[in-house]
Design a protein around this motif. Structure first.
Motif, PDB file in Angstrom:
ATOM      1  N   PRO A  68       0.955  -0.868  -0.340  1.00 43.35           N
ATOM      2  CA  PRO A  68      -0.205  -0.190  -0.193  1.00 43.35           C
ATOM      3  C   PRO A  68       0.432   1.050  -0.122  1.00 43.35           C
ATOM      4  O   PRO A  68       0.645   2.138  -0.179  1.00 43.35           O
ATOM      5  N   GLU A  69       1.990   1.200   0.417  1.00 41.89           N
ATOM      6  CA  GLU A  69       2.851   2.768   1.038  1.00 41.89           C
ATOM      7  C   GLU A  69       2.740   2.800  -1.193  1.00 41.89           C
ATOM      8  O   GLU A  69       3.278   4.109  -1.455  1.00 41.89           O
ATOM      9  N   ARG A  70       3.366   2.417  -1.855  1.00 39.88           N
ATOM     10  CA  ARG A  70       3.570   2.445  -2.851  1.00 39.88           C
ATOM     11  C   ARG A  70       2.627   3.075  -3.709  1.00 39.88           C
ATOM     12  O   ARG A  70       2.488   4.195  -4.851  1.00 39.88           O
ATOM     13  N   TRP A  71       1.276   2.987  -2.916  1.00 41.06           N
ATOM     14  CA  TRP A  71      -0.034   4.580  -3.696  1.00 41.06           C
ATOM     15  C   TRP A  71      -0.526   4.973  -3.185  1.00 41.06           C
ATOM     16  O   TRP A  71       0.019   6.362  -3.574  1.00 41.06           O
ATOM     17  N   ILE A  72       0.091   4.853  -1.912  1.00 40.59           N
ATOM     18  CA  ILE A  72      -0.569   6.118  -0.716  1.00 40.59           C
ATOM     19  C   ILE A  72       0.615   7.209  -0.860  1.00 40.59           C
ATOM     20  O   ILE A  72      -0.052   8.708  -1.058  1.00 40.59           O
ATOM     21  N   VAL A  83      -4.855   1.141   5.729  1.00 46.35           N
ATOM     22  CA  VAL A  83      -3.599   0.163   5.731  1.00 46.35           C
ATOM     23  C   VAL A  83      -4.521  -1.683   5.891  1.00 46.35           C
ATOM     24  O   VAL A  83      -4.505  -1.476   7.331  1.00 46.35           O
ATOM     25  N   HIS A  84      -4.597  -2.725   5.220  1.00 51.61           N
ATOM     26  CA  HIS A  84      -4.880  -3.952   5.578  1.00 51.61           C
ATOM     27  C   HIS A  84      -3.511  -4.645   6.275  1.00 51.61           C
ATOM     28  O   HIS A  84      -2.888  -4.419   5.966  1.00 51.61           O
ATOM     29  N   VAL A  85      -3.864  -4.996   7.782  1.00 55.51           N
ATOM     30  CA  VAL A  85      -3.336  -5.245   8.099  1.00 55.51           C
ATOM     31  C   VAL A  85      -2.791  -6.697   7.637  1.00 55.51           C
ATOM     32  O   VAL A  85      -1.309  -6.570   8.084  1.00 55.51           O
TER      33      VAL A  85
END
Ligand code: DX5
Length: 216
Positions: A68-72, A83-85
C-alpha cells in the motif's frame, strides 16, 4: 459517540468515480474510495491514474492492495489512508508514506484475521476499520460475528474511531453502532437508492434507534 455515515465508492472508471462523489459531496464529512489491485482481493477498481485532481473533499482511501505504501505516496493531502493489517509486517513504510503526503493513518482488518494481529499496531493509528464482509465486492451479507472485534476494540480503546464496512444497511446499522462502531461505511445502502440524501439520513437515524426489536 455520534454515528457517522461514510459513503463507499467502488468503481472502475473515473467517470463513475466523479459522478458518485458528486452525489454525496456536501452531504457527508468523509467519502470512502475503495481501491483494489486484483492481487490482494479478486477484483480490480480504478487505479492511481484515475485519482488525480479530485473535487475538494475529505477522502478515506481503503487500500485493498499489495504494498500500500507505493500507492499512498502518490496521493497528497489530509486524507485518511486505511491499510490492511494483512498487507504489512511493520508499519514503518506506510507510516513514512502517509507522513510524506500529509495524510492520516488507519488500519483495516479482514473477517478471517484474528484481532490479536491488529492490536499491537492500534496505538499508531487514528482509526480502525473492521471488515464485516470479505473485501472485494459490494452487496454482500453483513457478518454479525465480526461485532466481537468491534466490542473488544471499543473496550480497549474508548476514544478510537471504529468503522465497519460491508453489508451495512437499514437493518444491520443499528447492530454495528450498538456494538461500538461510530463510523458506518455503506455502498449499496446509499448508491443503489434513488434518494441518496434520504438514504444517508435514514442510516444515521436507524443507527440511533437501536436494535432492541430486531432479531438475527
Ligand atoms: C468491500 C468494500 C466495501 C463495499 C461495501 O469490498 O470495501 O466498501 O463496497 O459495499 P456494501 O455496503 O454494498 O456492502
Amino acid at each position: 459517540m455520534e454515528p457517522e455515515v461514510i459513503p463507499a465508492i467502488l468503481v472502475k472508471s473515473r467517470e463513475d468515480l466523479l459522478r458518485r462523489i458528486g452525489q454525496v459531496r456536501g452531504l457527508v464529512r468523509e467519502i470512502q474510495i475503495d481501491i483494489m489491485d486484483g492481487i490482494f482481493v479478486p477484483n480490480k477498481t480504478i487505479g492511481i491514474d484515475g485519482l488525480h485532481d479530485l473535487p475538494e473533499a475529505l477522502y478515506e482511501f481503503h487500500w485493498m492492495v499489495k504494498d500500500p505504501e507505493r500507492w499512498i505516496e502518490k496521493i497528497r493531502g489530509p486524507n485518511m489512508h486505511l491499510v490492511h493489517v494483512e498487507t504489512i509486517t511493520t508499519l514503518d513504510a506506510v507510516e513514512a508514506a502517509v507522513k510524506k503526503v500529509g495524510g492520516r493513518l488507519g488500519l483495516a482488518i479482514n473477517p478471517e484475521t484474528p484481532l490479536e494481529k491488529l492490536l499491537p499496531f492500534v496505538p499508531k493509528a487514528e482509526r480502525v476499520l473492521v471488515m464485516t464482509v470479505r473485501p472485494g465486492f459490494s452487496g454482500q451479507k453483513y457478518i454479525y460475528e465480526m461485532e466481537h472485534k468491534v466490542r473488544k476494540l471499543r473496550e480497549l480503546f474508548p476514544a478510537l474511531d471504529i468503522e465497519v464496512d460491508g453489508g451495512v444497511n437499514n437493518e444491520t446499522v443499528s447492530h454495528a453502532y450498538s456494538s461500538g462502531a461510530n463510523l458506518l461505511a455503506a455502498a449499496s445502502a446509499i448508491f443503489a437508492q434513488e434518494d441518496i440524501k434520504g438514504a444517508i439520513a435514514r442510516l444515521k437515524e436507524r443507527a440511533l434507534k437501536g436494535c432492541s426489536h430486531e432479531t438475527h
